[in-house]
Design an enzyme around this catalytic site. Structure first.
Site, PDB file in Angstrom:
ATOM      1  N   CYS A   1      39.596  57.131  41.207  1.00 21.74           N
ATOM      2  CA  CYS A   1      41.028  56.884  41.072  1.00 21.74           C
ATOM      3  C   CYS A   1      41.663  57.901  40.138  1.00 21.74           C
ATOM      4  O   CYS A   1      41.139  58.146  39.042  1.00 21.74           O
ATOM      5  CB  CYS A   1      41.264  55.473  40.526  1.00 21.74           C
ATOM      6  SG  CYS A   1      43.016  55.094  40.264  1.00 21.74           S
TER       7      CYS A   1
ATOM      8  N   CYS B   1      44.759  54.425  32.768  1.00 27.63           N
ATOM      9  CA  CYS B   1      45.010  53.031  33.142  1.00 27.63           C
ATOM     10  C   CYS B   1      43.950  52.120  32.537  1.00 27.63           C
ATOM     11  O   CYS B   1      42.753  52.417  32.574  1.00 27.63           O
ATOM     12  CB  CYS B   1      44.997  52.910  34.664  1.00 27.63           C
ATOM     13  SG  CYS B   1      45.258  51.222  35.265  1.00 27.63           S
TER      14      CYS B   1
ATOM     15  N   CYS C   1      40.660  49.619  34.813  1.00 20.54           N
ATOM     16  CA  CYS C   1      39.226  49.870  35.030  1.00 20.54           C
ATOM     17  C   CYS C   1      38.661  50.590  33.811  1.00 20.54           C
ATOM     18  O   CYS C   1      39.339  51.421  33.208  1.00 20.54           O
ATOM     19  CB  CYS C   1      38.999  50.738  36.271  1.00 20.54           C
ATOM     20  SG  CYS C   1      39.501  49.966  37.827  1.00 20.54           S
TER      21      CYS C   1
ATOM     22  N   CYS D   1      45.957  52.138  43.842  1.00 24.15           N
ATOM     23  CA  CYS D   1      45.098  51.187  43.130  1.00 24.15           C
ATOM     24  C   CYS D   1      43.980  50.782  44.064  1.00 24.15           C
ATOM     25  O   CYS D   1      44.216  50.294  45.167  1.00 24.15           O
ATOM     26  CB  CYS D   1      45.879  49.965  42.659  1.00 24.15           C
ATOM     27  SG  CYS D   1      44.846  48.809  41.704  1.00 24.15           S
TER      28      CYS D   1
ATOM     29  N   GLN E   1      40.937  32.193  41.331  1.00 26.28           N
ATOM     30  CA  GLN E   1      39.949  33.269  41.351  1.00 26.28           C
ATOM     31  C   GLN E   1      40.601  34.541  41.895  1.00 26.28           C
ATOM     32  O   GLN E   1      41.379  34.492  42.850  1.00 26.28           O
ATOM     33  CB  GLN E   1      38.744  32.884  42.203  1.00 26.28           C
ATOM     34  CG  GLN E   1      37.904  31.770  41.619  1.00 26.28           C
ATOM     35  CD  GLN E   1      37.228  32.153  40.316  1.00 26.28           C
ATOM     36  OE1 GLN E   1      36.985  33.335  40.043  1.00 26.28           O
ATOM     37  NE2 GLN E   1      36.926  31.156  39.496  1.00 26.28           N
TER      38      GLN E   1
ATOM     39  N   PHE F   1      37.481  21.461  33.434  1.00 25.59           N
ATOM     40  CA  PHE F   1      38.306  22.676  33.506  1.00 25.59           C
ATOM     41  C   PHE F   1      38.560  22.992  34.979  1.00 25.59           C
ATOM     42  O   PHE F   1      38.335  24.101  35.455  1.00 25.59           O
ATOM     43  CB  PHE F   1      37.628  23.852  32.811  1.00 25.59           C
ATOM     44  CG  PHE F   1      37.198  23.587  31.392  1.00 25.59           C
ATOM     45  CD1 PHE F   1      38.079  23.786  30.337  1.00 25.59           C
ATOM     46  CD2 PHE F   1      35.917  23.145  31.103  1.00 25.59           C
ATOM     47  CE1 PHE F   1      37.678  23.550  29.027  1.00 25.59           C
ATOM     48  CE2 PHE F   1      35.515  22.910  29.798  1.00 25.59           C
ATOM     49  CZ  PHE F   1      36.402  23.115  28.751  1.00 25.59           C
TER      50      PHE F   1
ATOM     51  N   GLU G   1      41.404  18.463  33.695  1.00 23.94           N
ATOM     52  CA  GLU G   1      42.061  19.736  33.420  1.00 23.94           C
ATOM     53  C   GLU G   1      43.150  19.515  32.385  1.00 23.94           C
ATOM     54  O   GLU G   1      43.840  18.489  32.416  1.00 23.94           O
ATOM     55  CB  GLU G   1      42.652  20.313  34.713  1.00 23.94           C
ATOM     56  CG  GLU G   1      43.582  21.496  34.564  1.00 23.94           C
ATOM     57  CD  GLU G   1      42.946  22.680  33.876  1.00 23.94           C
ATOM     58  OE1 GLU G   1      43.584  23.237  32.971  1.00 23.94           O
ATOM     59  OE2 GLU G   1      41.798  23.041  34.245  1.00 23.94           O
TER      60      GLU G   1
ATOM     61  N   ASP H   1      33.805  24.938  34.048  1.00 29.84           N
ATOM     62  CA  ASP H   1      34.272  26.314  34.292  1.00 29.84           C
ATOM     63  C   ASP H   1      35.359  26.627  33.273  1.00 29.84           C
ATOM     64  O   ASP H   1      36.549  26.634  33.599  1.00 29.84           O
ATOM     65  CB  ASP H   1      34.794  26.435  35.721  1.00 29.84           C
ATOM     66  CG  ASP H   1      35.329  27.832  36.032  1.00 29.84           C
ATOM     67  OD1 ASP H   1      34.966  28.779  35.313  1.00 29.84           O
ATOM     68  OD2 ASP H   1      36.111  27.966  36.990  1.00 29.84           O
TER      69      ASP H   1
ATOM     70  N   CYS I   1      33.016  33.274  32.959  1.00 25.94           N
ATOM     71  CA  CYS I   1      33.467  34.659  33.098  1.00 25.94           C
ATOM     72  C   CYS I   1      33.111  35.465  31.863  1.00 25.94           C
ATOM     73  O   CYS I   1      33.613  36.579  31.685  1.00 25.94           O
ATOM     74  CB  CYS I   1      34.966  34.713  33.353  1.00 25.94           C
ATOM     75  SG  CYS I   1      35.961  33.943  32.045  1.00 25.94           S
TER      76      CYS I   1
END
Length: 431
Positions: free
Chosen positions: A77, A83, A86, A161, A267, A295, A315, A363, A389
């Site tokens: 890219c 940027c 990434c 992108c 997601q 969650f 939640e 989660d 994550c």
């Protein structure tokens, strides 16, 4: 007035990068202290400027690559390096994958936990991100729209992108022109974009609401660009104001259509979601009796789980839970699916409240679920499924579960953030 000296003194030094750290920065050493160098690879010989203190050492701003280490590749890219979207396009595929696959075992090792069975990582390809939070800034006669620059509040005006779905990227130029015409009094803001199944959902975040002329322009824009809903808020801490809704944006979780709240978390890719859901379902026992989905968000796991057993979805975010509950009622699942609004960070479910379930799925956000993991560890729940994550906070929570008598059966890494330092996973624990 005397200028305050930089913590690193702004000194320029020559260094050799020895490895990559958990955030994707290269790690070198100067006078026995670590220097964290972005955009570097193991073996690189570089000239860097020592800047702010970080992690007992310094952040090093790369100035010149003197000698390339093994594992480098030409970034695909043209925005890479400026940027902030990434961090790792400069690595070849083998080096990138080797680093990603080391993150979870190393995080577990730091917590004194044996990794157990590490399943082969699933890599989600580029051009699949359906959700993106972008910034816009007016620069003279043009609005710049894109991700923030690395280590800056400035905005990279994206001309391409590789992350976004082609349809979502194609929306950027018409959106840029719309903002340039209609938001003349607002020099900055953010746009949260979702490529839903039936069109685009757009949340604008600006200090002041759009005026009547801007709202009229938005309606025309929506008709031309298949935007099904558009909302505005001053920031993401307040409930958005609807600007218009042609039809509710739709995502399907399991077999249940759900309307996510404006700007709500989902997601980032359909492919990544499918990989996570498949691993979660694989972790279930043969005949679960009742599942607690903690969650739960707006139901990305709740509804696939509900095809296997009754689910209690918990939640803290009211808007997300309202979306989940509305979808359950529309689909005739009010009963098999129960809901509870609760801040699980401040008020985790206690062991006696978990007595009625035999499977817990959690989660949490990036900071993990420390308090909830402690309560689960004291419970009699037979199967625990963790989605995370953050390998670091997952490893800490895994240690708490193992100290409570659980066994870590396996971990499934899912990389749905190509070229980023993020890595998601599903893990199965049992007693």
């Amino acid at each position: 007035m005397r200028r305050r000296a930089r913590k690193g003194g702004g000194r320029q030094v020559g260094l050799t990068v020895e490895s990559l750290g958990a955030r994707g920065d290269g790690i070198a050493f100067h006078e026995g202290r670590p220097v964290f160098v972005p955009l570097s690879a193991a073996g690189d010989r570089m000239r860097v400027r020592l800047e702010a203190e970080r992690g007992g050492g310094f952040r090093g701003e790369p100035l010149e690559l003197l000698e390339e280490g093994k594992g480098r590749a030409e970034p695909p890219c043209p925005h890479f390096g400026t940027c902030g979207g990434c961090q790792l396009q400069h690595l070849d595929a083998a080096s990138y994958r080797a680093w990603k696959e080391s993150l979870i075992p190393e995080a577990l090792q730091r917590q004194g936990v044996q990794a157990g069975v590490m399943r082969p990582a699933i890599y989600i390809p580029p051009a699949t991100r359906r959700r993106a939070a972008l910034a816009f800034r007016r620069q003279k006669d043009r609005v710049h729209l894109g991700f923030h620059q690395r280590q800056s509040s400035a905005v990279v005006d994206l001309s391409t992108c590789l992350l976004l779905t082609p349809e979502l990227f194609a929306l950027l130029e018409p959106l840029r022109q719309l903002l340039q015409r209609s938001m003349t009094s607002h020099p900055l803001g953010d746009a949260v974009l979702l490529h839903a199944e039936n069109g685009f959902d757009l949340l604008l975040l600006t200090p002041e609401p759009p005026d009547l002329a801007a709202r009229e322009a938005f309606v025309q824009f929506a008709a031309e660009q298949n935007v099904v809903r558009m909302s505005w808020a001053a920031d993401q801490k307040v409930a958005p104001e609807p600007l218009f809704e042609r039809e509710p944006p739709r995502l399907t979780f399991g077999e249940v259509p759900v309307t996510p709240p404006p700007g709500g978390f989902v997601q980032p890719s359909e492919e990544g979601e499918a990989a996570l859901v498949a691993a979660v379902l694989d972790a279930l026992p043969e005949e679960p009796k009742r599942i607690a989905d903690l969650f739960a968000g707006c139901g990305s796991f709740t509804f696939p789980l509900a095809a296997r057993a009754p689910v209690t979805a918990v939640e803290g975010d009211a808007a997300a839970l309202a979306s989940l509950w509305a979808a359950a009622r529309r689909s005739g699942l009010a009963g098999p699916v129960l809901v509870e609004q609760r801040d699980l960070v401040r008020q985790p479910l206690r062991p006696e409240e978990l007595a009625a379930v035999d499977v817990v799925l959690f989660d949490p956000p990036r900071q993990g679920a420390r308090e909830q993991a402690r309560e689960i560890a004291d419970s009699d729940v037979l199967r625990v499924v963790a989605v995370s994550c953050s390998p670091g906070s997952f490893a800490r929570d895994a240690r708490l579960l193992i100290e409570g008598g659980y066994r870590l059966d396996w971990v499934q890494p899912v990389d749905q953030f190509p070229w980023a330092a993020h890595l998601e996973l599903v893990a199965c624990f049992s007693r």
